[in-house]
Motif scaffolding. Structure first.
Motif, PDB file in Angstrom:
ATOM      1  N   TYR A 162       0.825  -1.205   0.000  1.00  0.00           N
ATOM      2  CA  TYR A 162       0.000   0.000   0.000  1.00  0.00           C
ATOM      3  C   TYR A 162       0.862   1.260   0.000  1.00  0.00           C
ATOM      4  O   TYR A 162       1.822   1.374   0.762  1.00  0.00           O
ATOM      5  CB  TYR A 162      -0.963   0.022   1.183  1.00  0.00           C
ATOM      6  CG  TYR A 162      -2.110  -0.941   1.019  1.00  0.00           C
ATOM      7  CD1 TYR A 162      -3.130  -0.671   0.111  1.00  0.00           C
ATOM      8  CD2 TYR A 162      -2.161  -2.126   1.738  1.00  0.00           C
ATOM      9  CE1 TYR A 162      -4.180  -1.553  -0.066  1.00  0.00           C
ATOM     10  CE2 TYR A 162      -3.210  -3.011   1.569  1.00  0.00           C
ATOM     11  CZ  TYR A 162      -4.212  -2.722   0.670  1.00  0.00           C
ATOM     12  OH  TYR A 162      -5.251  -3.604   0.486  1.00  0.00           O
ATOM     13  N   VAL A 163       0.509   2.196  -0.882  1.00  0.00           N
ATOM     14  CA  VAL A 163       1.237   3.455  -1.030  1.00  0.00           C
ATOM     15  C   VAL A 163       0.399   4.615  -0.515  1.00  0.00           C
ATOM     16  O   VAL A 163       0.868   5.442   0.260  1.00  0.00           O
ATOM     17  CB  VAL A 163       1.612   3.717  -2.511  1.00  0.00           C
ATOM     18  CG1 VAL A 163       2.296   5.066  -2.665  1.00  0.00           C
ATOM     19  CG2 VAL A 163       2.474   2.601  -3.054  1.00  0.00           C
ATOM     20  N   LYS A 164      -0.855   4.706  -0.962  1.00  0.00           N
ATOM     21  CA  LYS A 164      -1.697   5.847  -0.611  1.00  0.00           C
ATOM     22  C   LYS A 164      -3.170   5.461  -0.653  1.00  0.00           C
ATOM     23  O   LYS A 164      -3.526   4.416  -1.194  1.00  0.00           O
ATOM     24  CB  LYS A 164      -1.447   7.039  -1.543  1.00  0.00           C
ATOM     25  CG  LYS A 164      -1.921   6.842  -2.971  1.00  0.00           C
ATOM     26  CD  LYS A 164      -1.645   8.028  -3.868  1.00  0.00           C
ATOM     27  CE  LYS A 164      -2.640   9.125  -3.821  1.00  0.00           C
ATOM     28  NZ  LYS A 164      -4.000   8.829  -4.218  1.00  0.00           N
ATOM     29  N   ALA A 165      -3.984   6.340  -0.085  1.00  0.00           N
ATOM     30  CA  ALA A 165      -5.435   6.206  -0.176  1.00  0.00           C
ATOM     31  C   ALA A 165      -6.013   7.608  -0.294  1.00  0.00           C
ATOM     32  O   ALA A 165      -5.393   8.583   0.140  1.00  0.00           O
ATOM     33  CB  ALA A 165      -5.993   5.499   1.066  1.00  0.00           C
ATOM     34  N   LYS A 166      -7.190   7.724  -0.885  1.00  0.00           N
ATOM     35  CA  LYS A 166      -7.883   9.013  -0.949  1.00  0.00           C
ATOM     36  C   LYS A 166      -9.379   8.778  -0.938  1.00  0.00           C
ATOM     37  O   LYS A 166      -9.863   7.719  -1.367  1.00  0.00           O
ATOM     38  CB  LYS A 166      -7.462   9.831  -2.171  1.00  0.00           C
ATOM     39  CG  LYS A 166      -7.997   9.341  -3.489  1.00  0.00           C
ATOM     40  CD  LYS A 166      -7.639  10.327  -4.582  1.00  0.00           C
ATOM     41  CE  LYS A 166      -8.355   9.960  -5.878  1.00  0.00           C
ATOM     42  NZ  LYS A 166      -8.222  10.982  -6.885  1.00  0.00           N
ATOM     43  N   THR A 167     -10.100   9.759  -0.446  1.00  0.00           N
ATOM     44  CA  THR A 167     -11.548   9.645  -0.412  1.00  0.00           C
ATOM     45  C   THR A 167     -12.101   9.725  -1.834  1.00  0.00           C
ATOM     46  O   THR A 167     -11.529  10.376  -2.705  1.00  0.00           O
ATOM     47  CB  THR A 167     -12.174  10.753   0.454  1.00  0.00           C
ATOM     48  OG1 THR A 167     -11.786  12.035  -0.050  1.00  0.00           O
ATOM     49  CG2 THR A 167     -11.742  10.616   1.909  1.00  0.00           C
TER      50      THR A 167
END
Length: 195
Positions: A162-167
């Motif tokens: 996992y690198v990033k998440a966004k809404t």
């Protein structure tokens, strides 16, 4: 709001950092997010290019190579908390910040958001490192010109990839409202947030 979607994004704000902790078994936890006030701009370029494996005279297989992001976070001034927690500057008995070349900096999650025409878009980068900002300023002339500070940020994948998440357009209200209370981790991830 379920059927309305953002058409544009603008205005970086609500930048936070949360210290990353990895124990001897490789379990990942995060500290409580801490604000970094005075966000000016962020520019992170994708790191890693797809590469092709050629066979039978054509691109037989494409290998994905997501190595995260690299770039800059420009802020009004790096807060003392970030200098102590992440850059590992030491406060001595006289409350003077001392930089020590023998101390390693800490990794952290970086949280931030962009305004949208419908809803703010909230982001988290899970495994970031920052370089020390340059020291620069200049004398006043006819007008005072504010001098900003820039952190070079490298965001790399966690061991689980996992690198990033966004809404997104339909992110649940609970997740959206709690974004800066703790680092969001997908329910598909065997990582737990530190209380």
């Amino acid at each position: 709001m379920a059927n309305k979607k953002n058409k544009v994004k603008y205005n970086l704000k609500n930048v936070h950092y949360a210290l990353l902790h990895i124990d001897e078994e490789g379990n990942v936890t995060y500290g409580i997010p801490v604000p970094i006030p005075g966000a000016v701009s962020i520019g992170l370029d994708a790191n890693g290019e797809p590469s092709n494996f050629y066979a039978d005279g054509y691109a037989y297989y494409t290998i994905s190579n997501n190595m995260g992001y690299e770039g800059d976070l420009e802020i009004a001034m790096v807060p003392e908390s970030f200098r102590v927690d992440v850059l590992k500057e030491e406060l001595d008995d006289n409350k003077v910040l001392v930089e020590n070349a023998n101390v390693e900096t800490a990794n952290f999650a970086l949280l931030f958001e962009f305004d949208g025409d419908i809803r703010k878009i909230r982001h988290v980068l899970y495994n970031c490192a920052a370089s020390r900002p340059s020291i620069e300023s200049q004398t006043n002339e006819d007008e005072i010109e504010v001098q900003t500070e820039t952190l070079s940020i490298t965001a790399t994948p966690l061991s689980n990839g996992y690198v990033k998440a966004k809404t997104g357009d339909d992110t649940t209200d609970t997740v959206y409202q709690d974004w800066y209370k703790s680092v969001y981790l997908t329910s598909k991830t065997p990582i737990e947030s530190e209380e």
